[in-house]
Scaffold this motif. Structure first.
Motif, PDB file in Angstrom:
ATOM      1  N   ARG A  66       0.836  -1.212   0.000  1.00 37.44           N
ATOM      2  CA  ARG A  66       0.000   0.000   0.000  1.00 37.44           C
ATOM      3  C   ARG A  66       0.867   1.258   0.000  1.00 37.44           C
ATOM      4  O   ARG A  66       0.574   2.234  -0.695  1.00 37.44           O
ATOM      5  CB  ARG A  66      -0.946   0.001   1.195  1.00 37.44           C
ATOM      6  CG  ARG A  66      -2.107  -0.961   1.036  1.00 37.44           C
ATOM      7  CD  ARG A  66      -3.175  -0.733   2.097  1.00 37.44           C
ATOM      8  NE  ARG A  66      -2.677  -0.893   3.455  1.00 37.44           N
ATOM      9  CZ  ARG A  66      -2.639  -2.036   4.128  1.00 37.44           C
ATOM     10  NH1 ARG A  66      -3.082  -3.152   3.557  1.00 37.44           N
ATOM     11  NH2 ARG A  66      -2.183  -2.084   5.355  1.00 37.44           N
ATOM     12  N   ASP A  69       2.274   1.795  -3.394  1.00 38.73           N
ATOM     13  CA  ASP A  69       1.231   2.327  -4.273  1.00 38.73           C
ATOM     14  C   ASP A  69       1.068   3.829  -4.060  1.00 38.73           C
ATOM     15  O   ASP A  69       0.885   4.583  -5.021  1.00 38.73           O
ATOM     16  CB  ASP A  69      -0.112   1.629  -4.022  1.00 38.73           C
ATOM     17  CG  ASP A  69      -0.166   0.229  -4.612  1.00 38.73           C
ATOM     18  OD1 ASP A  69       0.656  -0.076  -5.502  1.00 38.73           O
ATOM     19  OD2 ASP A  69      -1.036  -0.550  -4.177  1.00 38.73           O
ATOM     20  N   ARG A  70       1.132   4.276  -2.813  1.00 41.87           N
ATOM     21  CA  ARG A  70       1.037   5.710  -2.531  1.00 41.87           C
ATOM     22  C   ARG A  70       2.239   6.470  -3.079  1.00 41.87           C
ATOM     23  O   ARG A  70       2.117   7.615  -3.511  1.00 41.87           O
ATOM     24  CB  ARG A  70       0.928   5.965  -1.024  1.00 41.87           C
ATOM     25  CG  ARG A  70      -0.401   5.573  -0.434  1.00 41.87           C
ATOM     26  CD  ARG A  70      -0.538   6.077   0.984  1.00 41.87           C
ATOM     27  NE  ARG A  70       0.477   5.569   1.898  1.00 41.87           N
ATOM     28  CZ  ARG A  70       0.372   4.464   2.625  1.00 41.87           C
ATOM     29  NH1 ARG A  70      -0.718   3.713   2.535  1.00 41.87           N
ATOM     30  NH2 ARG A  70       1.343   4.101   3.450  1.00 41.87           N
ATOM     31  N   GLU A  72       3.959   5.638  -5.725  1.00 39.28           N
ATOM     32  CA  GLU A  72       4.121   5.417  -7.169  1.00 39.28           C
ATOM     33  C   GLU A  72       4.142   6.706  -7.999  1.00 39.28           C
ATOM     34  O   GLU A  72       5.041   6.869  -8.843  1.00 39.28           O
ATOM     35  CB  GLU A  72       3.032   4.477  -7.676  1.00 39.28           C
ATOM     36  CG  GLU A  72       3.153   4.163  -9.154  1.00 39.28           C
ATOM     37  CD  GLU A  72       2.059   3.238  -9.624  1.00 39.28           C
ATOM     38  OE1 GLU A  72       1.911   3.132 -10.854  1.00 39.28           O
ATOM     39  OE2 GLU A  72       1.348   2.632  -8.806  1.00 39.28           O
TER      40      GLU A  72
END
Length: 84
Positions: A66, A69-70, A72
């Motif tokens: 997660r 993903d933040r 990215e």
């Protein structure tokens, strides 16, 4: 330089840059111990797929996923600047 060696060099550069960015510039506490294991670059050098491993139990690995993903969008911008 052949197309294969250009792709390989690009992959190595991206892998190194992402590893440096994660160690130096990404300050998300959710990111645990991450190793960038491989980068695959498309033949046209427009896209790259980054593979990683994360240490810890399932909860820690999900938290790391997660957090990555933040991070990215930031990582994409920085890689784009570094490789242009």
């Amino acid at each position: 330089m052949s197309q294969g060696s250009v792709r390989t060099a690009s992959a190595i550069r991206i892998r190194s840059e992402i590893a440096s960015l994660l160690a130096r510039d990404v300050h998300d506490p959710g990111i645990g111990f991450v190793t960038i294991t491989r980068v695959q670059v498309t033949p046209d050098l427009q896209q790259a797929r980054v593979y990683y491993t994360a240490l810890g139990d399932d909860k820690a690995r999900r938290s790391t996923a997660r957090a990555l993903d933040r991070a990215e969008p930031f990582l994409r911008r920085q890689i784009g600047r570094a490789c242009s």
